[in-house]
Design an enzyme around this catalytic site. Structure first.
Site, PDB file in Angstrom:
ATOM      1  N   ARG A  34       0.857  -1.191   0.000  1.00  0.00           N
ATOM      2  CA  ARG A  34       0.000   0.000   0.000  1.00  0.00           C
ATOM      3  C   ARG A  34       0.893   1.241   0.000  1.00  0.00           C
ATOM      4  O   ARG A  34       1.345   1.681   1.045  1.00  0.00           O
ATOM      5  CB  ARG A  34      -0.900  -0.025   1.245  1.00  0.00           C
ATOM      6  CG  ARG A  34      -2.065   0.931   1.185  1.00  0.00           C
ATOM      7  CD  ARG A  34      -2.758   1.009   2.534  1.00  0.00           C
ATOM      8  NE  ARG A  34      -1.995   1.807   3.468  1.00  0.00           N
ATOM      9  CZ  ARG A  34      -2.028   1.649   4.798  1.00  0.00           C
ATOM     10  NH1 ARG A  34      -2.762   0.717   5.325  1.00  0.00           N
ATOM     11  NH2 ARG A  34      -1.306   2.424   5.585  1.00  0.00           N
ATOM     12  N   HIS A  75      -3.939   4.580   4.227  1.00  0.00           N
ATOM     13  CA  HIS A  75      -5.090   3.684   4.240  1.00  0.00           C
ATOM     14  C   HIS A  75      -6.310   4.381   3.636  1.00  0.00           C
ATOM     15  O   HIS A  75      -7.054   3.804   2.855  1.00  0.00           O
ATOM     16  CB  HIS A  75      -5.391   3.250   5.675  1.00  0.00           C
ATOM     17  CG  HIS A  75      -6.642   2.454   5.819  1.00  0.00           C
ATOM     18  ND1 HIS A  75      -6.760   1.160   5.358  1.00  0.00           N
ATOM     19  CD2 HIS A  75      -7.844   2.776   6.364  1.00  0.00           C
ATOM     20  CE1 HIS A  75      -7.974   0.715   5.616  1.00  0.00           C
ATOM     21  NE2 HIS A  75      -8.646   1.669   6.210  1.00  0.00           N
ATOM     22  N   TYR A 111       3.540   6.091  11.414  1.00  0.00           N
ATOM     23  CA  TYR A 111       3.909   4.727  11.795  1.00  0.00           C
ATOM     24  C   TYR A 111       4.839   4.015  10.806  1.00  0.00           C
ATOM     25  O   TYR A 111       5.215   2.877  11.035  1.00  0.00           O
ATOM     26  CB  TYR A 111       2.652   3.869  12.017  1.00  0.00           C
ATOM     27  CG  TYR A 111       1.657   3.886  10.863  1.00  0.00           C
ATOM     28  CD1 TYR A 111       1.813   3.054   9.768  1.00  0.00           C
ATOM     29  CD2 TYR A 111       0.557   4.725  10.896  1.00  0.00           C
ATOM     30  CE1 TYR A 111       0.917   3.057   8.728  1.00  0.00           C
ATOM     31  CE2 TYR A 111      -0.365   4.744   9.855  1.00  0.00           C
ATOM     32  CZ  TYR A 111      -0.181   3.915   8.774  1.00  0.00           C
ATOM     33  OH  TYR A 111      -1.088   3.935   7.744  1.00  0.00           O
TER      34      TYR A 111
END
Length: 368
Positions: free
Chosen positions: A263, A267, A276
């Site tokens: 990815r 998100h 993160y």
């Protein structure tokens, strides 16, 4: 704890888009390859524009598929028109490949009166009966048992059709995934269970989601076929999905496909991945092996595509999208009465009272 042997990864193109030695590419006509590349580019143009629009406050929410285009576009290409797709929320390329109109897609994101969902879903929850695309659910994993149940009905009716459910690897931690795999294994349903392992379940990395070495290995427990594939290699995705479909319609039962991808975007527009993960450490290696670059390299080398053609196509996609956005912004909101429709054949008395109260309130406010 000993684990079953790690399944090999099916791959046809290397990271530069060069066919691997000793391997014959699956058959895909040249005009179809051009369609697949164009669809990937179209999705990328839409993703980029929608992200900006969310930041401008013109839409509420969006989910990109940046870096994962080959998974759902390749898998959808391998299906037949009569097959049903149960998407999650990162498969807009599947919709476009099936002919879902861009205007309806944009209308759904705006939730306007032209929205096929009548403004009753959050953005990115499209679906279309006309294109065998089941409407997306917000709840994680609900589409998997639904797809397996539908496949079982197809089997009972002896139809030449399968269902394909898309989901991310984070979804495999949900009970719905396990219930669906168990049912599919016991009843040998004509199902393709397609897991996009993109490395992250929002902010949770893969190694914090499961102690298993892969998602595909979980197929052993349910007595179904398991396959691992390079999800950024569209030829490999097409081939394994074709084989899974053939296995399903010939009575061989379900296949769990684990497509290894990454990815590259957040998100969703509500997420900040810089909190993160490191762009250099985590994202960097994947940018060189992303699917659009690999297919583009292959096609340019094969004389099927040029930089000028790509630039012209990007401009055409951008122009079409802007026209659709203008149209969507000119359409008003759905009528408030719609929230009471399509639920009951005859509206119950208590809802009828609520509807009349709402209508009186809107009239009092001068909005009717």
């Amino acid at each position: 704890m000993p684990q079953p042997p790690l399944l090999p990864v099916v791959q046809f193109l290397d990271e530069k888009g060069v066919p691997l030695k000793g391997k014959s590419l699956p058959t895909v006509p040249d005009q179809d390859l051009i369609l697949l590349l164009k669809t990937m580019i179209r999705v990328r143009v839409i993703d980029a524009r929608m992200f900006k629009m969310q930041r401008q406050g013109r839409i509420a929410f969006y989910m990109s598929t940046y870096g994962e285009e080959a998974t759902h576009i390749g898998a959808t290409y391998a299906l037949k028109p009569q097959d049903w797709i149960f998407p999650q929320y990162r498969e807009q390329g599947a919709a476009f490949l099936r002919g879902f109109p861009l205007q309806l897609f944009v209308n759904q994101i705006f939730g306007n009166a032209g929205d096929i969902q009548k403004g009753r879903q959050m953005p990115m929850h499209w679906g279309s009966r006309d294109h065998n695309l089941v409407t997306i659910s917000s709840t994680l994993g609900t589409q998997i048992p639904q797809s397996v149940g539908t496949a079982y009905a197809m089997k009972l009716k002896k139809q030449d059709a399968v269902t394909l459910a898309f989901f991310g690897e984070g979804t495999t931690s949900e009970g719905d995934f396990h219930a669906a795999c168990n049912f599919a294994g016991v009843y040998k349903t004509p199902s393709v269970l397609f897991c996009r392992n993109n490395g992250w379940a929002i902010s949770t990395p893969f190694n914090r989601q499961t102690a298993a070495e892969s998602i595909a290995v979980k197929s052993f427990a349910y007595g179904i076929e398991g396959v691992r594939v390079d999800g950024n290699d569209i030829f490999a995705v097409i081939e394994v999905t074709r084989q899974a479909r053939e296995r399903a319609v010939s009575g061989g039962g379900a296949t769990l496909i684990e497509a290894l991808t990454y990815r590259l975007s957040s998100h969703s527009t509500s997420d900040d991945p810089s909190a993160y993960r490191s762009e250099d450490r985590d994202d960097g290696p994947w940018k060189d092996r992303e699917p659009l670059v690999r297919l583009r390299h292959y096609m340019m080398k094969a004389g099927l595509w040029t930089s000028d053609e790509e630039k012209a196509w990007e401009q055409e996609c951008e122009k079409e999208l802007i026209e659709c956005i203008k149209q969507a912004e000119s359409i008003g909101k759905p009528d408030a009465d719609i929230m009471f429709d399509d639920i009951y054949d005859e509206i119950p008395w208590h809802l009828q009272e609520q509807k009349e109260m709402m209508q009186s309130f809107l009239k009092m406010e001068g909005k009717r």
